[in-house]
Write a protein that holds these residues in place. Sequence first.
Motif, PDB file in Angstrom:
ATOM      1  N   THR A 274       0.837  -1.207   0.000  1.00  0.00           N
ATOM      2  CA  THR A 274       0.000   0.000   0.000  1.00  0.00           C
ATOM      3  C   THR A 274       0.868   1.251   0.000  1.00  0.00           C
ATOM      4  OG1 THR A 274      -1.799  -1.164   1.102  1.00  0.00           O
ATOM      5  CG2 THR A 274      -1.816   1.234   1.263  1.00  0.00           C
ATOM      6  N   GLU A 275       1.935   1.239   0.808  1.00  0.00           N
ATOM      7  CA  GLU A 275       2.865   2.368   0.832  1.00  0.00           C
ATOM      8  C   GLU A 275       3.594   2.498  -0.509  1.00  0.00           C
ATOM      9  OE1 GLU A 275       5.500   2.149   4.200  1.00  0.00           O
ATOM     10  OE2 GLU A 275       3.890   1.415   5.476  1.00  0.00           O
ATOM     11  N   CYS A 276       4.003   1.375  -1.050  1.00  0.00           N
ATOM     12  CA  CYS A 276       4.686   1.339  -2.334  1.00  0.00           C
ATOM     13  C   CYS A 276       3.779   1.880  -3.438  1.00  0.00           C
ATOM     14  CB  CYS A 276       5.114  -0.098  -2.625  1.00  0.00           C
ATOM     15  SG  CYS A 276       6.055  -0.340  -4.137  1.00  0.00           S
ATOM     16  N   GLU A 277       2.532   1.470  -3.405  1.00  0.00           N
ATOM     17  CA  GLU A 277       1.575   1.891  -4.425  1.00  0.00           C
ATOM     18  C   GLU A 277       1.366   3.406  -4.407  1.00  0.00           C
ATOM     19  OE1 GLU A 277      -2.614   0.235  -6.142  1.00  0.00           O
ATOM     20  OE2 GLU A 277      -2.415   0.291  -3.961  1.00  0.00           O
ATOM     21  N   ALA A 278       1.319   3.987  -3.226  1.00  0.00           N
ATOM     22  CA  ALA A 278       1.143   5.439  -3.122  1.00  0.00           C
ATOM     23  C   ALA A 278       2.312   6.163  -3.790  1.00  0.00           C
ATOM     24  CB  ALA A 278       1.011   5.848  -1.656  1.00  0.00           C
ATOM     25  N   GLY A 279       3.532   5.691  -3.535  1.00  0.00           N
ATOM     26  CA  GLY A 279       4.702   6.295  -4.163  1.00  0.00           C
ATOM     27  C   GLY A 279       4.716   6.099  -5.668  1.00  0.00           C
ATOM     28  N   TYR A 280       4.345   4.912  -6.093  1.00  0.00           N
ATOM     29  CA  TYR A 280       4.283   4.605  -7.522  1.00  0.00           C
ATOM     30  C   TYR A 280       3.282   5.523  -8.219  1.00  0.00           C
ATOM     31  CZ  TYR A 280       3.330   2.011 -11.812  1.00  0.00           C
ATOM     32  OH  TYR A 280       3.141   1.651 -13.132  1.00  0.00           O
ATOM     33  N   GLU A 281       2.126   5.696  -7.627  1.00  0.00           N
ATOM     34  CA  GLU A 281       1.087   6.549  -8.231  1.00  0.00           C
ATOM     35  C   GLU A 281       1.545   8.003  -8.325  1.00  0.00           C
ATOM     36  OE1 GLU A 281      -1.533   5.574  -9.788  1.00  0.00           O
ATOM     37  OE2 GLU A 281      -1.409   3.474  -9.200  1.00  0.00           O
ATOM     38  N   ARG A 282       2.274   8.489  -7.319  1.00  0.00           N
ATOM     39  CA  ARG A 282       2.802   9.866  -7.377  1.00  0.00           C
ATOM     40  C   ARG A 282       3.798  10.001  -8.529  1.00  0.00           C
ATOM     41  NH1 ARG A 282       2.681   9.311  -1.802  1.00  0.00           N
ATOM     42  NH2 ARG A 282       4.870   8.693  -1.717  1.00  0.00           N
ATOM     43  N   ILE A 283       4.670   9.017  -8.673  1.00  0.00           N
ATOM     44  CA  ILE A 283       5.662   9.055  -9.754  1.00  0.00           C
ATOM     45  C   ILE A 283       4.960   9.009 -11.116  1.00  0.00           C
ATOM     46  CG2 ILE A 283       7.484   7.715 -10.895  1.00  0.00           C
ATOM     47  CD1 ILE A 283       8.365   6.903  -7.997  1.00  0.00           C
ATOM     48  N   LEU A 284       4.007   8.116 -11.241  1.00  0.00           N
ATOM     49  CA  LEU A 284       3.281   7.980 -12.503  1.00  0.00           C
ATOM     50  C   LEU A 284       2.559   9.281 -12.864  1.00  0.00           C
ATOM     51  CD1 LEU A 284       3.431   5.380 -14.076  1.00  0.00           C
ATOM     52  CD2 LEU A 284       1.157   4.809 -13.269  1.00  0.00           C
ATOM     53  N   ALA A 285       1.938   9.898 -11.890  1.00  0.00           N
ATOM     54  CA  ALA A 285       1.226  11.171 -12.134  1.00  0.00           C
ATOM     55  C   ALA A 285       2.209  12.232 -12.613  1.00  0.00           C
ATOM     56  CB  ALA A 285       0.507  11.624 -10.876  1.00  0.00           C
ATOM     57  N   ALA A 286       3.367  12.301 -11.989  1.00  0.00           N
ATOM     58  CA  ALA A 286       4.375  13.297 -12.392  1.00  0.00           C
ATOM     59  C   ALA A 286       4.878  13.015 -13.814  1.00  0.00           C
ATOM     60  CB  ALA A 286       5.534  13.280 -11.403  1.00  0.00           C
ATOM     61  N   LEU A 287       5.115  11.750 -14.122  1.00  0.00           N
ATOM     62  CA  LEU A 287       5.591  11.397 -15.460  1.00  0.00           C
ATOM     63  C   LEU A 287       4.543  11.710 -16.519  1.00  0.00           C
ATOM     64  CD1 LEU A 287       7.393   8.005 -14.781  1.00  0.00           C
ATOM     65  CD2 LEU A 287       8.436  10.233 -15.207  1.00  0.00           C
ATOM     66  N   ARG A 288       3.303  11.487 -16.205  1.00  0.00           N
ATOM     67  CA  ARG A 288       2.234  11.767 -17.177  1.00  0.00           C
ATOM     68  C   ARG A 288       2.075  13.259 -17.410  1.00  0.00           C
ATOM     69  NH1 ARG A 288      -1.215   6.798 -15.057  1.00  0.00           N
ATOM     70  NH2 ARG A 288      -0.555   5.309 -16.640  1.00  0.00           N
ATOM     71  N   ARG A 289       2.338  14.063 -16.381  1.00  0.00           N
ATOM     72  CA  ARG A 289       2.286  15.517 -16.559  1.00  0.00           C
ATOM     73  C   ARG A 289       3.403  15.988 -17.489  1.00  0.00           C
ATOM     74  NH1 ARG A 289       1.037  15.439 -10.983  1.00  0.00           N
ATOM     75  NH2 ARG A 289       3.188  15.895 -10.461  1.00  0.00           N
ATOM     76  N   MET A 290       4.497  15.239 -17.532  1.00  0.00           N
ATOM     77  CA  MET A 290       5.635  15.612 -18.369  1.00  0.00           C
ATOM     78  C   MET A 290       5.428  15.266 -19.836  1.00  0.00           C
ATOM     79  SD  MET A 290       8.726  14.357 -15.874  1.00  0.00           S
ATOM     80  CE  MET A 290       9.929  14.428 -17.178  1.00  0.00           C
ATOM     81  N   GLU A 291       4.482  14.381 -20.126  1.00  0.00           N
ATOM     82  CA  GLU A 291       4.278  13.948 -21.519  1.00  0.00           C
ATOM     83  C   GLU A 291       3.769  15.072 -22.385  1.00  0.00           C
ATOM     84  OE1 GLU A 291       3.444   9.306 -21.785  1.00  0.00           O
ATOM     85  OE2 GLU A 291       1.800  10.359 -20.819  1.00  0.00           O
TER      86      GLU A 291
END
Length: 105
Positions: free
Chosen positions: A88-105
Amino acid sequence: LHSTSRRQRQMCIRDRYGRLLKKFIDDPTFQELKEAVKAEDLKAIETKAHTLKGTAANLGFDSLSEKSHEIVCAVREGRPEDTKALFTECEAGYERILAALRRME
């Protein structure tokens, strides 16, 4: 000439890193880890968390790498009951990273 060559190398590295970041978005490892946690498949959890740990470390996602490492350790140390909370903790971090990467696209 020397500074042009250096700039070209830096641009090449930046482009390569950008391509790796885009590949990370589509990488199936996290989803496979999620499915393994849901199925309580300890071998798959260990394998997928270990893969995610390395990928995250290579891309500079230190927090995600550390959380993935904690999942691997929980499995290896015979603490399977900890894997869901750690995931659950890992997933929260993963989702933050994914959101940031998608904003960069």
